[in-house]
Design a protein around this motif. Structure first.
Motif, short mmCIF file in Angstrom:
data_model
loop_
_atom_site.label_atom_id
_atom_site.label_comp_id
_atom_site.label_asym_id
_atom_site.label_seq_id
_atom_site.Cartn_x
_atom_site.Cartn_y
_atom_site.Cartn_z
N HIS A 198 -3.41 3.85 -13.70
CA HIS A 198 -2.64 4.05 -14.58
C HIS A 198 -1.55 3.42 -13.86
CE1 HIS A 198 0.77 4.43 -18.39
NE2 HIS A 198 0.23 3.50 -18.52
N LYS A 237 -13.03 11.82 -13.93
CA LYS A 237 -11.82 12.70 -14.63
C LYS A 237 -11.17 13.88 -13.87
CE LYS A 237 -9.87 9.83 -17.62
NZ LYS A 237 -10.70 8.95 -18.25
N LEU A 284 -2.49 12.66 -15.44
CA LEU A 284 -2.39 12.55 -16.59
C LEU A 284 -3.23 12.71 -17.20
CD1 LEU A 284 -4.58 9.61 -17.39
CD2 LEU A 284 -6.17 9.99 -15.63
#
Length: 333
Positions: free
Chosen positions: A15, A84, A300
């Motif tokens: 992102h 992640k 995040l």
């Protein structure tokens, strides 16, 4: 340079606005994005070459290579972006294991056409040998189908020749007996041309006449059998298929398999190419897996946590409103 870095950041699946708040992570994700991009590029080249070897159409190869490369690029981008970092190696490794297996499968698929190009000269030589073997097998099958008839005709011709030789030998024997009777060296041992000689001479003459008739008849039959033999031979040659050119993808893969089975250096070189592509394909996943948790991962997680809290709050508000309406309906009733 900034545009190239922005493109690689897009390829990494990160992102970008959030990553700008953690600039120390920019180089890491740019490197991951570059690896993903070049993996997709190699996949496009590999897929295009594979289709070129099958259909020999440039536009189809370019179109398929572009679609295949974009599909692999998008799949790799999703694999990396869905991982992640939570500072828990083994749970993260278990989550990454299916992605690693998928990456290995993709690497094997995209490496195979490029292996064919690397060993193209050796494969072309092996294809010639394979063509000869296929042609020899087809030729032997056709010959086996006609061989029974050929053997029968050759046996008849041999029998006809044998009959002529036997009759000639009989004629020669009777002529010798008559000659010996005439000069007194055999038979009655009396040298004269009497009735005994005449009888033996008649037997020899009869054998000569039979030989002439048998020779005429058998030579005609031999000529007929030889014509039939030529006709069968012509039909056999016409039935043998023309030598086909082996140049398809399956033939090349078969030739590469034969080369790796027969040559240890080619086998090791083939494995090194496969392992190289596996390393390239798995590199983004491994980099994401072994890299330490950074500021971008914290941001995040904070964003995901805030979204989760907001979602729960909204659900609680809706649930409270629903209960309130149900209570009001209960009071009215």
């Amino acid at each position: 340079m900034q545009r190239l870095r922005a493109f690689f950041l897009f390829c990494s699946g990160a992102h970008v606005p959030m990553l700008q708040r953690a600039p120390v992570e920019t180089n890491k994700y740019a490197g991951i994005g570059g690896t993903i991009f070049f993996t997709g590029l190699l996949a496009a080249i590999s897929g295009g070459y594979a289709l070129w070897t099958v259909f020999n159409e440039l536009w189809a190869a370019l179109l398929f290579g572009l679609v295949w490369g974009l599909m692999i690029f998008n799949l790799d981008r999703y694999i990396v972006s869905s991982m992640k970092k939570r500072d828990q190696f083994w749970p993260e490794f278990r989550m990454a294991l299916p992605r690693l297996v998928l990456a290995v499968l993709i690497a094997v698929v995209i490496s195979k056409p490029l292996e064919l190009q690397v060993f193209d000269k050796e494969i072309q030589a092996e294809l010639v040998t394979m063509e000869q073997q296929v042609y020899k097998t087809q030729e032997d099958k056709v010959k086996d189908r006609f061989q029974l008839r050929i053997n029968a005709l050759q046996a008849e011709i041999s029998q006809l020749h044998t009959a002529i030789r036997l009759q000639a030998a009989k004629r020669d024997t009777l002529a010798l007996i008559a000659q010996q009777e005439a000069d007194g060296t055999g038979g009655s041992r009396i040298r004269n041309l009497g009735p005994i000689y005449k009888a033996k001479k008649a037997d020899a003459d009869r054998a000569e006449a039979e030989l002439q008739a048998l020779t005429t008849r058998n030579l005609q039959l031999i000529s007929e059998r030889q014509q039939q033999l030529q006709a069968v031979d012509s039909a056999m040659k016409a039935s043998i298929p023309t030598r086909s050119r082996l140049d398809g993808l399956a033939s090349r893969l078969d030739a590469l398999g034969r080369l790796t089975d027969r040559s240890i250096p080619i086998r090791w070189a083939n494995w090194f190419i496969i392992l190289l592509f596996i390393a390239i394909e798995c590199a983004p996943v491994f980099v994401k897996l072994i890299s330490p948790r950074g500021p971008y991962d914290d941001l995040l997680q904070q964003h995901e946590h805030a979204f989760e809290i907001h979602r729960k709050q909204q659900m609680a508000v809706r649930e409270a409103a629903f209960r309130e309406r149900m209570d009001q309906l209960a009071v009215r009733s």
